[in-house]
Design a protein around this motif. Structure first.
Motif, mmCIF file in Angstrom:
data_model
loop_
_atom_site.group_PDB
_atom_site.id
_atom_site.type_symbol
_atom_site.label_atom_id
_atom_site.label_comp_id
_atom_site.label_asym_id
_atom_site.label_seq_id
_atom_site.Cartn_x
_atom_site.Cartn_y
_atom_site.Cartn_z
ATOM 1 N N PRO A 11 0.621 -1.067 0.111
ATOM 2 C CA PRO A 11 -0.102 -0.028 0.033
ATOM 3 C C PRO A 11 0.881 1.251 0.124
ATOM 4 O O PRO A 11 0.531 2.316 -0.766
ATOM 5 N N ALA A 12 1.879 1.235 0.750
ATOM 6 C CA ALA A 12 2.840 2.418 0.599
ATOM 7 C C ALA A 12 3.613 2.659 -0.760
ATOM 8 O O ALA A 12 3.523 3.999 -1.082
ATOM 9 N N LEU A 13 3.963 1.601 -1.190
ATOM 10 C CA LEU A 13 4.631 1.746 -2.571
ATOM 11 C C LEU A 13 3.476 2.467 -3.472
ATOM 12 O O LEU A 13 3.577 3.291 -4.552
ATOM 13 N N LEU A 14 2.149 1.817 -3.401
ATOM 14 C CA LEU A 14 1.140 2.220 -4.300
ATOM 15 C C LEU A 14 0.737 3.754 -4.300
ATOM 16 O O LEU A 14 0.709 4.442 -5.161
ATOM 17 N N ALA A 15 0.761 4.059 -3.016
ATOM 18 C CA ALA A 15 0.501 5.562 -2.516
ATOM 19 C C ALA A 15 1.714 6.329 -3.011
ATOM 20 O O ALA A 15 1.290 7.296 -3.779
ATOM 21 N N VAL A 16 2.755 5.896 -2.995
ATOM 22 C CA VAL A 16 3.997 6.828 -3.395
ATOM 23 C C VAL A 16 3.943 6.901 -5.140
ATOM 24 O O VAL A 16 4.022 7.917 -5.667
ATOM 25 N N ALA A 17 3.579 5.790 -5.599
ATOM 26 C CA ALA A 17 3.224 5.855 -7.255
ATOM 27 C C ALA A 17 2.014 6.536 -7.534
ATOM 28 O O ALA A 17 2.210 7.432 -8.644
ATOM 29 N N LEU A 18 1.276 6.625 -7.002
ATOM 30 C CA LEU A 18 -0.114 7.412 -7.435
ATOM 31 C C LEU A 18 -0.365 8.691 -6.885
ATOM 32 O O LEU A 18 -0.943 9.464 -7.409
ATOM 33 N N THR A 19 0.537 9.089 -5.969
ATOM 34 C CA THR A 19 0.236 10.569 -5.308
ATOM 35 C C THR A 19 0.387 11.775 -6.375
ATOM 36 O O THR A 19 -0.248 12.629 -6.471
ATOM 37 N N PRO A 20 1.280 11.506 -7.370
ATOM 38 C CA PRO A 20 1.189 12.536 -8.336
ATOM 39 C C PRO A 20 0.110 12.649 -9.451
ATOM 40 O O PRO A 20 -0.042 13.832 -10.005
ATOM 41 N N LEU A 21 -0.550 11.461 -9.295
ATOM 42 C CA LEU A 21 -1.864 11.644 -9.995
ATOM 43 C C LEU A 21 -2.813 12.821 -9.657
ATOM 44 O O LEU A 21 -3.527 13.448 -10.287
ATOM 45 N N ALA A 22 -2.572 12.858 -8.345
ATOM 46 C CA ALA A 22 -3.620 14.261 -7.779
ATOM 47 C C ALA A 22 -3.256 15.560 -8.421
ATOM 48 O O ALA A 22 -4.037 16.177 -8.786
ATOM 49 N N PHE A 23 -2.121 15.561 -8.797
ATOM 50 C CA PHE A 23 -1.565 16.918 -9.513
ATOM 51 C C PHE A 23 -1.894 16.982 -11.075
ATOM 52 O O PHE A 23 -2.195 17.961 -11.478
ATOM 53 N N THR A 24 -1.883 15.893 -11.341
ATOM 54 C CA THR A 24 -2.465 15.673 -13.055
ATOM 55 C C THR A 24 -3.746 16.062 -13.050
ATOM 56 O O THR A 24 -4.079 16.819 -13.986
ATOM 57 N N ALA A 25 -4.609 15.836 -12.145
ATOM 58 C CA ALA A 25 -6.100 16.274 -12.052
ATOM 59 C C ALA A 25 -6.082 17.819 -12.036
ATOM 60 O O ALA A 25 -7.121 18.439 -12.635
ATOM 61 N N GLN A 26 -5.185 18.513 -11.300
ATOM 62 C CA GLN A 26 -5.300 19.798 -11.223
ATOM 63 C C GLN A 26 -4.770 20.577 -12.462
ATOM 64 O O GLN A 26 -5.095 21.603 -12.841
ATOM 65 N N ALA A 27 -3.594 19.809 -13.189
ATOM 66 C CA ALA A 27 -2.845 20.394 -14.214
ATOM 67 C C ALA A 27 -3.458 20.492 -15.644
ATOM 68 O O ALA A 27 -3.236 21.161 -16.337
ATOM 69 N N ALA A 64 -8.623 -4.341 -8.419
ATOM 70 C CA ALA A 64 -9.623 -3.627 -7.434
ATOM 71 C C ALA A 64 -8.738 -2.501 -7.010
ATOM 72 O O ALA A 64 -9.424 -1.586 -6.523
ATOM 73 N N LEU A 65 -7.457 -2.397 -6.928
ATOM 74 C CA LEU A 65 -6.819 -1.202 -6.385
ATOM 75 C C LEU A 65 -6.876 -0.252 -7.677
ATOM 76 O O LEU A 65 -7.222 1.021 -7.168
ATOM 77 N N ASN A 66 -6.951 -0.322 -8.753
ATOM 78 C CA ASN A 66 -7.262 0.478 -9.847
ATOM 79 C C ASN A 66 -8.804 1.017 -9.925
ATOM 80 O O ASN A 66 -9.038 2.365 -10.089
ATOM 81 N N GLU A 67 -9.774 0.271 -9.546
ATOM 82 C CA GLU A 67 -11.045 0.697 -9.288
ATOM 83 C C GLU A 67 -11.395 1.697 -8.206
ATOM 84 O O GLU A 67 -11.649 2.693 -8.044
ATOM 85 N N ALA A 68 -10.462 1.035 -6.988
ATOM 86 C CA ALA A 68 -10.557 1.949 -5.491
ATOM 87 C C ALA A 68 -10.054 3.490 -6.165
ATOM 88 O O ALA A 68 -10.448 4.410 -5.488
ATOM 89 N N HIS A 69 -8.853 3.476 -6.827
ATOM 90 C CA HIS A 69 -8.192 4.470 -7.152
ATOM 91 C C HIS A 69 -8.979 5.378 -7.898
ATOM 92 O O HIS A 69 -9.162 6.708 -7.761
ATOM 93 N N ALA A 70 -9.829 4.873 -8.826
ATOM 94 C CA ALA A 70 -10.611 5.707 -9.889
ATOM 95 C C ALA A 70 -11.726 6.415 -9.021
ATOM 96 O O ALA A 70 -12.279 7.527 -9.219
ATOM 97 N N GLU A 71 -12.190 5.527 -8.072
ATOM 98 C CA GLU A 71 -13.385 6.218 -7.322
ATOM 99 C C GLU A 71 -12.767 7.171 -6.391
ATOM 100 O O GLU A 71 -13.409 8.099 -6.138
#
Length: 140
Positions: A11-27, A64-71
């Protein structure tokens, strides 16, 4: 059930990998960044797949992780829209721009003081981060 270190840290590795996606939504709303955004999204997807492989996640777990991330992403975007509407009720466009400008200035000063150079004035993701900071400051 005993968990391996790999399972504990997945979960920690996934969080590190996905965190920048939050910025892409803004950008995405900034002009001239369409291609950069697409390239960044591709790199993030590659990183996510690498994290999944390193963590030895099954295809079912990945889906399942991809779905959770999308939600989660959808919920964050909806919350951001609600917040922007609230800020618009409180501040005029001119006041919002003054707040963003002040945040840009302070961010640039901070980066310069802490050895991050000129990039802080208008870096590739600073605009979206500063808009979020400005919106948060407006509600405090």
């Amino acid at each position: 059930m005993k968990m391996s270190l790999r399972q504990l840290f997945a979960p920690a590795l996934l969080a590190v990998a996905l965190t920048p996606l939050a910025f892409t939504a803004q950008a995405g709303h900034h002009e001239g960044q369409g291609m950069d955004r697409e390239a960044m999204m591709e790199r993030m997807e590659e990183r996510r797949q690498e994290v999944y492989q390193r963590a030895e996640l099954s295809g079912e777990q990945q889906a399942a992780l991809n779905e959770a991330h999308a939600e989660h992403r959808e919920a964050v975007l909806n919350l951001r829209e609600e917040h922007q509407a609230r800020v618009a009720e409180i501040l005029s466009e001119q006041e919002q721009q003054a707040l963003r400008d002040a945040m840009h200035e302070m961010h640039a000063e901070y980066r310069q003081e802490h050895g991050h150079g000129e990039r802080g004035k208008r870096g590739h993701h600073d605009d979206s981060a500063n808009e979020m900071d400005a919106e948060e400051a407006a509600t405090e």
